[in-house]
Design an enzyme around this catalytic site. Structure first.
Site, PDB file in Angstrom:
ATOM      1  N   ARG A 118       0.861  -1.180   0.000  1.00 23.00           N
ATOM      2  CA  ARG A 118       0.000   0.000   0.000  1.00 23.00           C
ATOM      3  C   ARG A 118       0.901   1.234   0.000  1.00 23.00           C
ATOM      4  NH1 ARG A 118      -1.979  -3.506   4.009  1.00 23.00           N
ATOM      5  NH2 ARG A 118      -4.064  -4.359   3.592  1.00 23.00           N
ATOM      6  N   LYS A 168      -2.235  -2.376   7.995  1.00 27.16           N
ATOM      7  CA  LYS A 168      -3.411  -1.916   8.721  1.00 27.16           C
ATOM      8  C   LYS A 168      -3.473  -2.582  10.089  1.00 27.16           C
ATOM      9  CE  LYS A 168      -6.307  -0.882   4.694  1.00 27.16           C
ATOM     10  NZ  LYS A 168      -7.583  -1.182   3.989  1.00 27.16           N
ATOM     11  N   HIS A 228      -2.958   1.943  -5.769  1.00 27.09           N
ATOM     12  CA  HIS A 228      -3.674   0.684  -5.621  1.00 27.09           C
ATOM     13  C   HIS A 228      -3.720  -0.091  -6.938  1.00 27.09           C
ATOM     14  CE1 HIS A 228      -4.973   0.259  -1.537  1.00 27.09           C
ATOM     15  NE2 HIS A 228      -5.831  -0.670  -1.874  1.00 27.09           N
ATOM     16  N   ARG A 270      -0.834  -2.241  -6.854  1.00 23.49           N
ATOM     17  CA  ARG A 270      -1.097  -3.346  -5.911  1.00 23.49           C
ATOM     18  C   ARG A 270      -1.984  -4.405  -6.574  1.00 23.49           C
ATOM     19  NH1 ARG A 270      -1.143  -4.536  -0.302  1.00 23.49           N
ATOM     20  NH2 ARG A 270      -3.154  -5.143   0.573  1.00 23.49           N
ATOM     21  N   TYR A 293      -9.357 -11.112  -6.572  1.00 27.96           N
ATOM     22  CA  TYR A 293      -8.390 -11.083  -7.667  1.00 27.96           C
ATOM     23  C   TYR A 293      -8.516 -12.306  -8.561  1.00 27.96           C
ATOM     24  CZ  TYR A 293      -6.248  -7.310  -5.038  1.00 27.96           C
ATOM     25  OH  TYR A 293      -6.034  -6.133  -4.373  1.00 27.96           O
ATOM     26  N   HIS A 337      -3.518  -9.261   3.700  1.00 28.81           N
ATOM     27  CA  HIS A 337      -4.953  -9.329   3.952  1.00 28.81           C
ATOM     28  C   HIS A 337      -5.225 -10.204   5.167  1.00 28.81           C
ATOM     29  CE1 HIS A 337      -6.005  -8.363  -0.505  1.00 28.81           C
ATOM     30  NE2 HIS A 337      -5.816  -7.277   0.206  1.00 28.81           N
TER      31      HIS A 337
END
Length: 350
Positions: free
Chosen positions: A164, A197, A286, A289, A321, A312
Site C-alpha cells: 500500500r 493496517k 492501488h 497493488r 483477484y 490481507h
C-alpha cells in the site's frame, strides 16, 4: 396520490404516505428533488400493495416487502427492472415509511426492519498489463537526477511487493534486509518489513528489479536529499529532506503515468488534496497493488500466498483477484486445449 397500474390504493395507505412525506418535508427538511424521488418510489409501492388488496399498512408482512423488492428488481411488461442502486433507494423509501408508521403507532411492529437492500456488485480491481507496468516504471524519471532515482525506486517497490502507498512511504531504512527467521545475509537483503493496517507487520520478499532500484537510490540519491539540519530514518525523502508524504507519492505516480501515456482524470491532475480511491484515475498506487496480485495469480501463485504478501487478514479479500484472471484463463484455454475451437479441428477428427 395517483399510482401506476389498474388498482387504486386504499385511502388509509395514501393518508399515511402523505403524512410521511409531510414529515420529511417539514421536520427533516429534505430537498424538493429528494421528496419527488420518495414520492415516485412510494407510488410504486402503493401500486404493489393495491394489486394485492391491502387496505392498511398494518397488514403488510416482511414477505410482502421482500416480494416488492424482487418485483422491482425483475421488472414487468410495463416497467423496466431497477438496478441495484435504484432498487436500494426505493427500498430505503419503503423502510422509512414503515419506520415512520411504527413510531406513530399506525403499524406496529415494523415489518421492513429486517429486509435488506440488494448488495451492489463489488467492482473488480483494475490491473495494468505487464507492458503498461514496464512503460510506467520506465517513465519514473531521469536516472541522473536524485528525485528520478527515488521515484523509480518507489514505483518499483510498489509494484514489486504489492505494498500500500502508506506502507511504502512509512518505510524506514532499517526496514530493509530484515528477517527473524534467517541469519543468511543474502536472504535478508531480499526482504522488507511493512507495517500494515491495524499495526500488523509482515515481511515480504523483494525482487531483483525493485532491489536494484532501491540500492541505486540509497547509494546515489538519498545522501543528497538528506537535510543537514535534521535527520530522519525514513527511506523515501522529499526535496526538503523530510519523509515523502502520501500526497507526494501520488504526485510521483501521476507524473510517471502522464509521461507513459496512461490516462488519468482531469480532477486527479488538478492538484490540491491527495485523490482517494473513488476519484483516482486509470492509474493509482492501488492499481500497482492490484497488478501485483493479478500477475502473481496469472503466473500460478496460490491465493493463500498472495494473501500473505498483500497482508490481507482474510483470504476472502484476496479472492476478488481470482475473478480478474478469468479472462486470462479463458484465453489460455482457448489457445491451449485441442478441442476448445481456437485451433481449428483436432487431428483425430479428420
Amino acid at each position: 396520490m395517483d399510482v401506476p397500474g389498474g388498482s387504486e390504493p386504499a385511502d388509509a395507505l395514501v393518508t399515511v404516505v402523505e403524512a410521511y412525506l409531510d414529515h420529511l418535508a417539514v421536520e427533516r427538511g429534505l430537498a424538493r428533488n429528494t421528496l419527488l424521488s420518495y414520492r415516485r418510489d412510494l407510488r410504486r409501492y402503493l401500486a404493489y400493495l393495491a394489486e394485492r388488496g391491502y387496505g392498511q399498512l398494518a397488514e403488510v408482512t416482511p414477505d410482502d416487502i421482500s416480494g416488492f423488492l424482487r418485483d422491482i428488481r425483475e421488472g414487468t411488461e410495463e416497467r423496466a427492472p431497477l438496478g441495484v442502486t435504484s432498487a436500494g433507494r426505493t427500498l430505503a423509501a419503503v423502510r422509512g415509511l414503515h419506520r415512520f408508521a411504527a413510531r406513530e403507532g399506525i403499524a406496529v411492529p415494523d415489518p421492513a426492519i429486517d429486509v435488506r437492500p440488494p448488495t451492489p456488485a463489488r467492482p473488480l480491481p483494475k490491473a495494468l498489463s505487464l507492458s503498461q507496468v514496464e512503460a510506467l516504471l520506465a517513465a519514473a524519471g531521469p536516472s541522473e537526477d536524485p528525485r528520478g532515482l527515488r521515484d523509480r525506486a518507489l514505483l518499483e517497490l510498489l509494484y514489486g511487493t504489492g505494498a500500500r502507498i502508506s506502507e511504502a512511504v512509512g518505510l524506514d531504512v532499517d526496514d530493509l534486509g530484515v528477517s527473524a527467521d534467517t541469519d543468511d545475509a543474502t536472504t535478508r537483503a531480499n526482504l522488507v518489513r511493512f507495517r500494515g493496517k491495524g499495526g500488523r507487520q509482515r515481511i515480504v520478499p523483494v525482487g531483483r528489479y525493485a532491489r536494484d532500484a532501491v540500492d541505486a537510490y540509497l547509494v546515489r540519491a538519498r545522501p543528497s536529499l538528506v537535510s543537514a539540519r535534521r535527520t530522519t530514518p525514513a527511506l523515501f525523502l522529499n526535496a526538503r529532506g523530510g519523509r515523502l508524504t502520501r500526497q507526494g507519492a501520488w504526485a510521483v505516480l501521476r507524473a510517471a503515468a502522464e509521461r507513459a501515456g496512461l490516462a488519468t482524470r482531469e480532477s486527479d491532475r488538478a492538484g490540491g488534496a491527495a485523490p482517494t480511491e473513488a476519484t483516482a484515475g486509470a492509474v493509482s498506487p492501488h492499481t500497482l497493488r492490484h497488478s501485483f496480485a493479478t500477475h502473481l495469480l496469472e503466473g500460478g501463485a496460490d491465493v493463500r500466498v498472495v494473501q500473505e504478501l498483500l497482508g490481507h487478514a482474510s483470504v476472502t479479500t484476496t479472492q476478488i483477484y481470482t475473478q480478474v484472471t478469468v479472462d486470462h484463463l479463458r484465453e489460455v484455454y482457448a489457445h491451449s486445449h485441442p478441442r476448445a475451437g481456437a485451433r481449428g479441428v483436432a487431428a483425430d477428427d479428420v
